[in-house]
Write a protein that holds these residues in place. Structure first.
Motif, PDB file in Angstrom:
ATOM      1  N   HIS A   1      -1.970   7.726   6.395  1.00  0.00           N
ATOM      2  CA  HIS A   1      -2.743   7.257   5.190  1.00  0.00           C
ATOM      3  C   HIS A   1      -2.720   8.186   3.962  1.00  0.00           C
ATOM      4  O   HIS A   1      -2.843   7.712   3.142  1.00  0.00           O
ATOM      5  CB  HIS A   1      -4.362   7.177   5.722  1.00  0.00           C
ATOM      6  N   CYS A   2      -2.931   9.316   4.263  1.00  0.00           N
ATOM      7  CA  CYS A   2      -2.614  10.525   3.212  1.00  0.00           C
ATOM      8  C   CYS A   2      -1.905  11.816   3.784  1.00  0.00           C
ATOM      9  O   CYS A   2      -1.702  11.714   4.848  1.00  0.00           O
ATOM     10  CB  CYS A   2      -4.175  10.878   2.598  1.00  0.00           C
TER      11      CYS A   2
ATOM     12  N   GLY B   1       8.432  15.528   3.086  1.00  0.00           N
ATOM     13  CA  GLY B   1       6.996  14.525   3.037  1.00  0.00           C
ATOM     14  C   GLY B   1       7.206  14.106   1.354  1.00  0.00           C
ATOM     15  O   GLY B   1       7.534  14.795   0.347  1.00  0.00           O
ATOM     16  N   MET B   2       6.862  12.874   1.151  1.00  0.00           N
ATOM     17  CA  MET B   2       6.409  12.094   0.039  1.00  0.00           C
ATOM     18  C   MET B   2       5.727  10.697   0.210  1.00  0.00           C
ATOM     19  O   MET B   2       5.614  10.305   1.278  1.00  0.00           O
ATOM     20  CB  MET B   2       7.878  11.826  -0.604  1.00  0.00           C
ATOM     21  N   TRP B   3       5.256  10.438  -1.126  1.00  0.00           N
ATOM     22  CA  TRP B   3       4.582   9.175  -1.203  1.00  0.00           C
ATOM     23  C   TRP B   3       5.560   7.899  -1.192  1.00  0.00           C
ATOM     24  O   TRP B   3       6.880   8.058  -1.712  1.00  0.00           O
ATOM     25  CB  TRP B   3       3.600   9.051  -2.356  1.00  0.00           C
ATOM     26  N   ALA B   4       5.134   6.715  -0.542  1.00  0.00           N
ATOM     27  CA  ALA B   4       6.151   5.763  -0.576  1.00  0.00           C
ATOM     28  C   ALA B   4       5.291   4.352  -0.548  1.00  0.00           C
ATOM     29  O   ALA B   4       4.046   4.511   0.018  1.00  0.00           O
ATOM     30  CB  ALA B   4       7.037   5.814   0.646  1.00  0.00           C
ATOM     31  N   LEU B   5       5.943   3.127  -0.819  1.00  0.00           N
ATOM     32  CA  LEU B   5       5.289   1.900  -0.927  1.00  0.00           C
ATOM     33  C   LEU B   5       5.724   1.105   0.314  1.00  0.00           C
ATOM     34  O   LEU B   5       6.991   1.112   0.271  1.00  0.00           O
ATOM     35  CB  LEU B   5       5.275   1.257  -2.280  1.00  0.00           C
TER      36      LEU B   5
ATOM     37  N   ASP C   1       0.858  -1.309   0.082  1.00  0.00           N
ATOM     38  CA  ASP C   1      -0.052  -0.155  -0.053  1.00  0.00           C
ATOM     39  C   ASP C   1       0.798   1.224  -0.084  1.00  0.00           C
ATOM     40  O   ASP C   1       1.920   1.179   0.346  1.00  0.00           O
ATOM     41  CB  ASP C   1      -0.763   0.082   1.123  1.00  0.00           C
ATOM     42  N   ALA C   2       0.285   2.263  -0.434  1.00  0.00           N
ATOM     43  CA  ALA C   2       0.974   3.734  -0.311  1.00  0.00           C
ATOM     44  C   ALA C   2       0.616   4.507   0.873  1.00  0.00           C
ATOM     45  O   ALA C   2      -0.451   4.650   1.354  1.00  0.00           O
ATOM     46  CB  ALA C   2       0.571   4.438  -1.670  1.00  0.00           C
TER      47      ALA C   2
END
Length: 258
Positions: free
Chosen positions: A250-251, A217-221, A205-206
């Motif tokens: 979560h976001c 901050g950044m998105w990661a898996l 999940d991301a």
């Protein structure tokens, strides 16, 4: 042509991610997850973008970091090219996914659940407690609208988030209240950091990761095999340091606790 696998041509800027051209925008996870599911089901994916040169390579690398790979880049699938014996400038595909696309209703089958084209989208009336919609409980977006459409048994209502497409449409709702109340009372995504126990249930999940001060901050898996999170640019955040040097959400939160 019968026998050809499904081909999906997908735009990058504004579709797979937010439009920050020539930079890389934030990933659009609902689209990415849908594309991955289509690929698992046997579809061929085509990256369909105006990007060229290094900024195209940056887009490909970003997609790989988000867990998305393509069967073709800016051209038809190899098996389509072979079958038709042509390689036209227009990419051949079964579906075209683009944030600027408009689906033209040639016949009634293209209109969602309706027998005509009477679909209305509108925002809640400002200040009206009888029309107010909460932020999306799944992604936190305030861009939540009503839709009213005509069915064969009368007008029906639904509401949806234009950011992640989540919504409420039971198919029988004759009033806005019937769709408003289920959405407004749905448990909301928390701005609190995820617990380690929750992270260990989210393989693949991301999540939004950042340092303890909310910076970088950044998105990661999530990769549970190696007990870490992987970013699109090849960075990692290991579980051993969770809560000590970084946090996950979560976001992307509006506010990050120090």
């Amino acid at each position: 042509m019968d026998g050809l696998r499904k081909a999906i041509a997908i735009d990058f800027d504004g579709c797979l991610c937010t439009d920050a051209f020539p930079a890389i925008g934030e990933p659009n996870w609902p689209v990415i997850k849908r594309a991955q599911a289509e690929q698992r089901a046997g579809a061929g994916l085509i990256l369909w973008t105006c990007r060229e040169g290094q900024i195209l390579q940056d887009a490909i690398a970003a997609c790989e970091g988000w867990g998305l790979t393509f069967d073709s880049i800016n051209e038809s699938l190899p098996d389509w090219i072979e079958a038709f014996g042509t390689k036209p400038r227009k990419v051949g595909a079964s579906e075209y996914w683009d944030d600027k696309a408009i689906q033209m209703p040639v016949t009634h089958k293209f209109v969602r659940w309706t027998w005509d084209n009477s679909i209305e989208l509108f925002a809640p009336v400002p200040g009206s407690k009888y029309m107010a919609l909460e932020h999306c409980p799944f992604c936190g977006s305030a861009n939540v609208l009503y839709e009213r459409y005509e069915s064969k048994t009368g007008k029906r209502w639904w509401c949806r988030c234009l950011n992640c497409t989540a919504g409420v449409d039971p198919g029988w709702a004759q009033t806005s209240k019937s769709v408003r109340e289920p959405l407004n009372r749905h448990p909301k995504v928390s701005d609190e950091p995820l617990t380690m126990e929750k992270l260990q249930e989210m393989d693949g999940d991301a999540v939004w990761i950042c340092d303890l001060d909310g910076n970088s901050g950044m998105w990661a898996l999530i990769d549970l095999e190696y007990e870490l999170c992987r970013t699109a640019k090849g960075g990692i955040a290991v579980f051993d340091t969770y809560g000590k040097t970084w946090l996950a959400y979560h976001c992307k939160p509006e506010k990050v606790a120090p």
